[in-house]
Design a protein around this motif. Structure first.
Motif, PDB file in Angstrom:
ATOM      1  N   ALA A 185       0.770  -1.428   0.042  1.00  0.00           N
ATOM      2  CA  ALA A 185       0.109  -0.131  -0.026  1.00  0.00           C
ATOM      3  C   ALA A 185       0.751   1.287  -0.050  1.00  0.00           C
ATOM      4  O   ALA A 185       0.490   2.280  -0.687  1.00  0.00           O
ATOM      5  N   TRP A 186       1.973   1.321   0.779  1.00  0.00           N
ATOM      6  CA  TRP A 186       2.545   2.543   1.070  1.00  0.00           C
ATOM      7  C   TRP A 186       3.962   2.596   0.150  1.00  0.00           C
ATOM      8  O   TRP A 186       4.215   3.669  -0.338  1.00  0.00           O
ATOM      9  N   PHE A 187       4.490   1.530  -0.336  1.00  0.00           N
ATOM     10  CA  PHE A 187       5.668   1.703  -1.181  1.00  0.00           C
ATOM     11  C   PHE A 187       5.658   0.832  -2.280  1.00  0.00           C
ATOM     12  O   PHE A 187       6.655   0.890  -3.200  1.00  0.00           O
ATOM     13  N   GLY A 188       4.475   0.221  -2.673  1.00  0.00           N
ATOM     14  CA  GLY A 188       4.220  -0.860  -3.956  1.00  0.00           C
ATOM     15  C   GLY A 188       5.407  -1.694  -4.149  1.00  0.00           C
ATOM     16  O   GLY A 188       5.752  -1.831  -5.441  1.00  0.00           O
ATOM     17  N   LYS A 189       5.823  -2.514  -3.107  1.00  0.00           N
ATOM     18  CA  LYS A 189       6.533  -3.587  -3.192  1.00  0.00           C
ATOM     19  C   LYS A 189       6.275  -4.482  -2.329  1.00  0.00           C
ATOM     20  O   LYS A 189       5.684  -4.468  -1.212  1.00  0.00           O
ATOM     21  N   ALA A 190       7.005  -5.759  -2.334  1.00  0.00           N
ATOM     22  CA  ALA A 190       6.718  -6.872  -1.231  1.00  0.00           C
ATOM     23  C   ALA A 190       7.263  -6.611   0.028  1.00  0.00           C
ATOM     24  O   ALA A 190       8.219  -5.831  -0.053  1.00  0.00           O
ATOM     25  N   ALA A 191       7.035  -7.057   1.161  1.00  0.00           N
ATOM     26  CA  ALA A 191       7.362  -6.644   2.416  1.00  0.00           C
ATOM     27  C   ALA A 191       8.989  -7.211   2.468  1.00  0.00           C
ATOM     28  O   ALA A 191       9.803  -6.569   3.413  1.00  0.00           O
ATOM     29  N   LYS A 192       9.424  -8.207   1.783  1.00  0.00           N
ATOM     30  CA  LYS A 192      10.623  -8.735   1.848  1.00  0.00           C
ATOM     31  C   LYS A 192      11.543  -7.693   1.219  1.00  0.00           C
ATOM     32  O   LYS A 192      12.897  -7.979   1.459  1.00  0.00           O
ATOM     33  N   ASP A 193      11.251  -6.807   0.526  1.00  0.00           N
ATOM     34  CA  ASP A 193      11.926  -6.000  -0.275  1.00  0.00           C
ATOM     35  C   ASP A 193      12.104  -4.429   0.266  1.00  0.00           C
ATOM     36  O   ASP A 193      12.726  -3.746  -0.411  1.00  0.00           O
ATOM     37  N   LEU A 194      11.559  -4.252   1.522  1.00  0.00           N
ATOM     38  CA  LEU A 194      11.842  -2.911   2.415  1.00  0.00           C
ATOM     39  C   LEU A 194      13.121  -2.567   2.466  1.00  0.00           C
ATOM     40  O   LEU A 194      14.008  -3.304   2.897  1.00  0.00           O
ATOM     41  N   THR A 195      13.364  -1.417   2.203  1.00  0.00           N
ATOM     42  CA  THR A 195      14.536  -0.834   2.403  1.00  0.00           C
ATOM     43  C   THR A 195      14.760  -0.472   3.997  1.00  0.00           C
ATOM     44  O   THR A 195      13.775  -0.513   4.787  1.00  0.00           O
ATOM     45  N   ARG A 196      16.012  -0.071   4.550  1.00  0.00           N
ATOM     46  CA  ARG A 196      16.055   0.266   5.884  1.00  0.00           C
ATOM     47  C   ARG A 196      15.083   1.587   6.295  1.00  0.00           C
ATOM     48  O   ARG A 196      14.498   1.732   7.466  1.00  0.00           O
ATOM     49  N   THR A 197      15.294   2.447   5.228  1.00  0.00           N
ATOM     50  CA  THR A 197      14.474   3.737   5.374  1.00  0.00           C
ATOM     51  C   THR A 197      12.946   3.432   5.647  1.00  0.00           C
ATOM     52  O   THR A 197      12.130   4.048   6.387  1.00  0.00           O
ATOM     53  N   GLU A 198      12.547   2.703   4.562  1.00  0.00           N
ATOM     54  CA  GLU A 198      10.986   2.296   4.589  1.00  0.00           C
ATOM     55  C   GLU A 198      10.762   1.448   5.494  1.00  0.00           C
ATOM     56  O   GLU A 198       9.678   1.888   6.136  1.00  0.00           O
ATOM     57  N   ALA A 199      11.580   0.672   6.268  1.00  0.00           N
ATOM     58  CA  ALA A 199      11.096  -0.239   7.459  1.00  0.00           C
ATOM     59  C   ALA A 199      11.294   0.841   8.638  1.00  0.00           C
ATOM     60  O   ALA A 199      10.194   0.596   9.473  1.00  0.00           O
ATOM     61  N   ALA A 200      11.900   1.739   8.564  1.00  0.00           N
ATOM     62  CA  ALA A 200      12.101   2.685   9.783  1.00  0.00           C
ATOM     63  C   ALA A 200      10.662   3.548   9.752  1.00  0.00           C
ATOM     64  O   ALA A 200      10.295   3.729  10.987  1.00  0.00           O
TER      65      ALA A 200
END
Length: 245
Positions: A185-200
Motif C-alpha cells: 500500500a505505501w511503497f508498492g513492493k513486497a515486504a521482503k524488499d523493504l529498505t532500511r528507511t522504508e522499514a524505519a
C-alpha cells in the motif's frame, strides 16, 4: 380466612423451588461462560501456532462490511530491516523478556501513583495479546488483562511465531493490516524488499497508524524514523531469537 392464608402459603412454597431452579441454572450458565472465556485464549493460541489468525479489529471491520487488506506472509518473507526496526522501536527486550517488561511496567505504575500519565510499557507480546483477544480503546482493565495473556502467549508460542503473528496483524493504515499489505500500500513492493528507511518509517508509524503516512512522512515522522535507524545500528545483539545475524 385461615384457608385463604394457607392457600397463599402453599402458592409461595410452590413458586420458591422454581425461583431457586432459575437462579441455579443462571449461575451454572455464568460459570460455564466464565470457563469458556478462560479456556478460549489458550486453546486459540495453540491453534494460532499453525493457523494464521485475525485480529479483533479486523473481525470488527468484517462485521461492519468494511474493507480489510491483509495478506499473510511467513516471517522469512518479511525484510530483516523491518524486523529490526520494529523490535528496536516497540520492544528492544523482546528476545529476553517473558512477554512482559516488568521493570518498565513498575516504572509506569510508580509514575501513575505520582499523578503522572503512564506511557504504556507494552511489549510486542502484549500488543499481540491485545490485537488477538482484546479491544483497542485504552483502559486499565485492558492493560491488566494483557499481562496474563502475554505471559500465556510467550509460554505457548516461539518468539518467531509471536513476531510473525504481530507483523501480520498490526494495523498500518485504514483497513491495512500486516507487513505485506503495508509494504504494497505505501511503497508498492513486497515486504521482503523493504529498505532500511522504508522499514524505519513503517515501524515508527505503528504508534499512530491512522495519523502517520510512511510514504509521505511529516517532518516529525522523518525524525522518528532517523532516530530508529540510528538505534538499529547501535542496538547490538538484540535480534538473535528471530534473525540469524
Amino acid at each position: 380466612m385461615a384457608r385463604g392464608k394457607a392457600a397463599t402459603g402453599k402458592g409461595a412454597a410452590a413458586r420458591s423451588p422454581t425461583k431457586r431452579t432459575f437462579w441455579q441454572a443462571l449461575r451454572r450458565r455464568a460459570l460455564q461462560l466464565l470457563l469458556v472465556l478462560i479456556l478460549l485464549p489458550p486453546v486459540l493460541t495453540v491453534v494460532y501456532s499453525v493457523v494464521p489468525p485475525v485480529s479483533t479489529l479486523m473481525i470488527a471491520r468484517y462485521v461492519q462490511l468494511l474493507w480489510v487488506d491483509r495478506e499473510w506472509v511467513p516471517l522469512e518473507e518479511i525484510s530483516p530491516n523491518l524486523i529490526r526496526s520494529v523490535i528496536t522501536s516497540e520492544d528492544s527486550g523482546f528476545c529476553t523478556n517473558d512477554g512482559v517488561e516488568w521493570d518498565a511496567l513498575q516504572d509506569q505504575v510508580e509514575a501513575l501513583s505520582e499523578g503522572e500519565r503512564p506511557r504504556g510499557a507494552s511489549t510486542i507480546t502484549m500488543q499481540t495479546a491485545k490485537n488477538l483477544y482484546l479491544w483497542g480503546e485504552r483502559s486499565y482493565v485492558r492493560k491488566a488483562l494483557e499481562l496474563p495473556l502475554a505471559l500465556m502467549i510467550d509460554a505457548i508460542l516461539s518468539k518467531k511465531r509471536v513476531l510473525e503473528i504481530y507483523l501480520n496483524i498490526a494495523e498500518w493504515g485504514e483497513g491495512i493490516f500486516g507487513a505485506e499489505a503495508a509494504a504494497q500500500a505505501w511503497f508498492g513492493k513486497a515486504a521482503k524488499d523493504l529498505t532500511r528507511t522504508e522499514a524505519a518509517r513503517l515501524a515508527t508509524a505503528l504508534p499512530n497508524p491512522l495519523g502517520r503516512n510512511p510514504a509521505k512522512p511529516s517532518a516529525g515522522h522523518r525524525r522518528l524514523a532517523a532516530t530508529n535507524l540510528a538505534r538499529v545500528r547501535s542496538a547490538g545483539p538484540i535480534f538473535g531469537c528471530v534473525l540469524a545475524n
